[in-house]
Design a protein around this motif. Structure first.
Motif, short mmCIF file in Angstrom:
data_model
loop_
_atom_site.label_atom_id
_atom_site.label_comp_id
_atom_site.label_asym_id
_atom_site.label_seq_id
_atom_site.Cartn_x
_atom_site.Cartn_y
_atom_site.Cartn_z
N GLU A 1 -0.62 -4.70 5.69
CA GLU A 1 -1.68 -4.88 6.68
C GLU A 1 -1.22 -4.27 8.00
OE1 GLU A 1 -2.19 -8.94 8.17
OE2 GLU A 1 -0.31 -9.48 7.17
N LEU A 2 -2.17 -3.99 8.87
CA LEU A 2 -1.86 -3.58 10.23
C LEU A 2 -1.85 -4.81 11.14
CD1 LEU A 2 -3.93 -0.31 10.74
CD2 LEU A 2 -1.67 -0.60 9.72
N VAL A 3 -1.13 -4.70 12.23
CA VAL A 3 -1.08 -5.75 13.24
C VAL A 3 -1.16 -5.10 14.60
CG1 VAL A 3 0.27 -7.35 11.82
CG2 VAL A 3 1.45 -5.66 13.23
N LEU B 1 -22.68 -8.91 14.70
CA LEU B 1 -21.85 -9.99 15.22
C LEU B 1 -20.57 -9.49 15.88
CD1 LEU B 1 -22.10 -12.48 12.21
CD2 LEU B 1 -23.50 -12.43 14.28
N GLY B 2 -20.23 -8.22 15.63
CA GLY B 2 -18.95 -7.71 16.12
C GLY B 2 -17.81 -8.56 15.59
N ALA B 3 -17.94 -9.00 14.35
CA ALA B 3 -17.01 -9.98 13.78
C ALA B 3 -15.59 -9.44 13.64
CB ALA B 3 -17.52 -10.43 12.41
N VAL B 4 -14.62 -10.31 13.84
CA VAL B 4 -13.22 -10.00 13.58
C VAL B 4 -12.95 -10.25 12.10
CG1 VAL B 4 -10.83 -10.64 14.07
CG2 VAL B 4 -12.50 -10.55 15.93
N VAL B 5 -12.26 -9.30 11.43
CA VAL B 5 -11.99 -9.44 10.00
C VAL B 5 -10.48 -9.44 9.76
CG1 VAL B 5 -14.16 -8.41 9.27
CG2 VAL B 5 -12.20 -6.94 9.70
N PRO B 6 -10.02 -10.02 8.64
CA PRO B 6 -8.58 -10.11 8.35
C PRO B 6 -7.94 -8.74 8.17
CG PRO B 6 -9.85 -11.65 6.98
CD PRO B 6 -10.84 -10.74 7.64
N GLY B 7 -6.68 -8.64 8.55
CA GLY B 7 -5.96 -7.38 8.43
C GLY B 7 -5.74 -6.94 7.00
N ARG B 8 -5.70 -7.88 6.06
CA ARG B 8 -5.42 -7.52 4.66
C ARG B 8 -6.68 -7.16 3.88
NH1 ARG B 8 -0.91 -12.00 2.66
NH2 ARG B 8 0.27 -12.07 4.62
N SER B 9 -7.84 -7.30 4.47
CA SER B 9 -9.09 -7.02 3.77
C SER B 9 -9.26 -5.52 3.55
CB SER B 9 -10.28 -7.55 4.58
OG SER B 9 -11.50 -7.04 4.08
N THR B 10 -9.43 -5.10 2.30
CA THR B 10 -9.65 -3.68 2.02
C THR B 10 -11.11 -3.29 2.22
OG1 THR B 10 -9.88 -4.22 -0.34
CG2 THR B 10 -7.72 -3.45 0.42
N GLY B 11 -11.99 -4.29 2.34
CA GLY B 11 -13.40 -4.00 2.58
C GLY B 11 -13.68 -3.73 4.05
N GLY B 12 -12.97 -4.45 4.92
CA GLY B 12 -13.16 -4.25 6.36
C GLY B 12 -14.50 -4.73 6.87
N ARG B 13 -15.17 -5.63 6.13
CA ARG B 13 -16.49 -6.12 6.53
C ARG B 13 -16.50 -7.64 6.56
NH1 ARG B 13 -17.87 -1.69 3.17
NH2 ARG B 13 -19.14 -0.14 4.29
N CYS B 14 -17.36 -8.19 7.43
CA CYS B 14 -17.60 -9.63 7.41
C CYS B 14 -18.44 -9.95 6.19
CB CYS B 14 -18.31 -10.06 8.69
SG CYS B 14 -20.00 -9.43 8.87
N ALA B 15 -18.62 -11.23 5.88
CA ALA B 15 -19.32 -11.63 4.66
C ALA B 15 -20.76 -11.12 4.63
CB ALA B 15 -19.30 -13.16 4.54
N GLU B 16 -21.46 -11.17 5.76
CA GLU B 16 -22.85 -10.74 5.80
C GLU B 16 -22.99 -9.24 5.59
OE1 GLU B 16 -27.00 -10.99 6.02
OE2 GLU B 16 -25.42 -12.45 5.59
N CYS B 17 -22.16 -8.46 6.27
CA CYS B 17 -22.23 -7.00 6.12
C CYS B 17 -21.79 -6.57 4.72
CB CYS B 17 -21.38 -6.32 7.18
SG CYS B 17 -22.10 -6.38 8.85
N ALA B 18 -20.84 -7.28 4.14
CA ALA B 18 -20.41 -6.97 2.78
C ALA B 18 -21.55 -7.21 1.80
CB ALA B 18 -19.20 -7.82 2.40
N ARG B 19 -22.31 -8.29 2.02
CA ARG B 19 -23.45 -8.59 1.14
C ARG B 19 -24.52 -7.51 1.25
NH1 ARG B 19 -28.37 -10.34 1.38
NH2 ARG B 19 -28.32 -10.54 3.66
#
Length: 315
Positions: A249-251, A65-83
């Motif tokens: 987080e980064l910006v 999906l080339g998904a955009v993820v939140p800057g504060r997420s330490t996983g760095g993955r969208c919900a599907e890729c994290a699963r």
């Protein structure tokens, strides 16, 4: 370290800190290709975040999906890729027929802050370095399910967790006791664990002898870097073990640059001009386009370690 911009040309994306040996490395990926940059204490490290942060994908595959993820997420993955990533991990208990040998360990992160866990024997102590364990000892070795069963028995009988938040580790890392006290606490936990043999301890798990490994030197936490100023280093040292702020987080356009003075788990400790030591959790930089920056500067949101107060920009 030189940070490359991904851009339309398909440059390299940073994959965070890795610990294959006793020296930290930054991993980089581009499609299916991998490379590393070896980090050296005392060397400069800097980058500027560009654009948006995108999902890093799962199991070596690009996020469809080339998904955009939140800057504060330490996983760095969208919900599907994290699963998908977790579904194929040892922690998910979906690999009961795994033929490899596993080890059970006892890890120490600070006074009263200990945990039990398992790791593949072929990985050695890499898992302990990835978690930022200040000291540890192996407890036993055997098949995966025996190791997992032992982990569960110890958690229930000794009241120790299998997970400790990184924020807690950073707080404790700032005021570590001496090596003897660290070793004594690991030895005490080992004795309590060994006493459980015959009482829920799987027969197929071989107990290993106590051997406390202290990683303060590997992480560089025993060093005292000189403070950074506009005109260069000053004689007054800034203790590595006492950073007071961390990157939240980064910006887009945010800069993190300084001199690497220590590293533990995913955390890099950077000495910056006029600000002492700032902790950067490299799990926050995955998925960003990074451009190289030199000098000593921090222009991203920061948070007090242990305090929870947020501060933006250079402090």
């Amino acid at each position: 370290m030189t940070c490359a911009v991904r851009g339309s040309g398909g440059e390299w994306w940073c994959a965070g800190v890795r610990w294959p040996g006793e020296v930290p490395e930054l991993g980089w990926s581009r499609g299916g290709r991998r490379r590393v940059s070896v980090l050296a204490y005392g060397a400069g490290l800097g980058f500027r975040a560009v654009g948006e942060r995108h999902c890093v994908g799962a199991r070596g595959n690009v996020c469809p999906l080339g998904a955009v993820v939140p800057g504060r997420s330490t996983g760095g993955r969208c919900a599907e890729c994290a699963r998908l990533d977790r579904a194929h991990s040892v922690a998910a208990d979906t690999m009961a027929d795994d033929p490899r040998t596993y080890r059970v360990y006892l890890a120490w992160f600070g006074p009263g802050l200990v945990k039990v866990g398992i790791t593949g024997e072929e990985r050695g102590a890499a898992r302990l370095r990835e978690q930022g364990a200040v000291a540890f000892s192996w407890l036993g070795r055997g098949p995966l399910m025996a190791a997992r069963r032992t982990e569960e028995v110890l958690r229930a009988a000794l009241g120790v967790p299998d997970r400790i938040p990184y924020a807690r580790k950073r707080v404790e890392r700032g005021h570590l006791p001496g090596a003897d006290e660290r070793a004594a606490e690991v030895a005490e936990l080992y004795a309590r664990a060994a006493a459980l043999e015959g009482r829920g301890w799987p027969e197929s798990l071989e107990r290993l002898p106590l051997e406390v490994v202290d990683q303060v030197g590997i992480f560089g936490l025993d060093r005292a870097p000189e403070a950074e100023t506009e005109s260069g280093p000053e004689p007054e040292p800034v203790p590595v073990s006492a950073p007071v702020r961390a990157v939240r987080e980064l910006v887009d356009g945010g800069v993190v640059a300084g001199r690497l003075v220590a590293a533990a788990g995913p955390d890099l400790h950077l000495a910056v001009t006029g600000g002492g030591v700032v902790v950067l959790d490299t799990r926050l930089i995955t998925g960003w386009d990074l451009a190289a920056e030199s000098g000593s500067d921090v222009r991203v949101p920061l948070i007090d370690i242990g305090g929870g107060g947020v501060q933006g920009g250079l402090f």
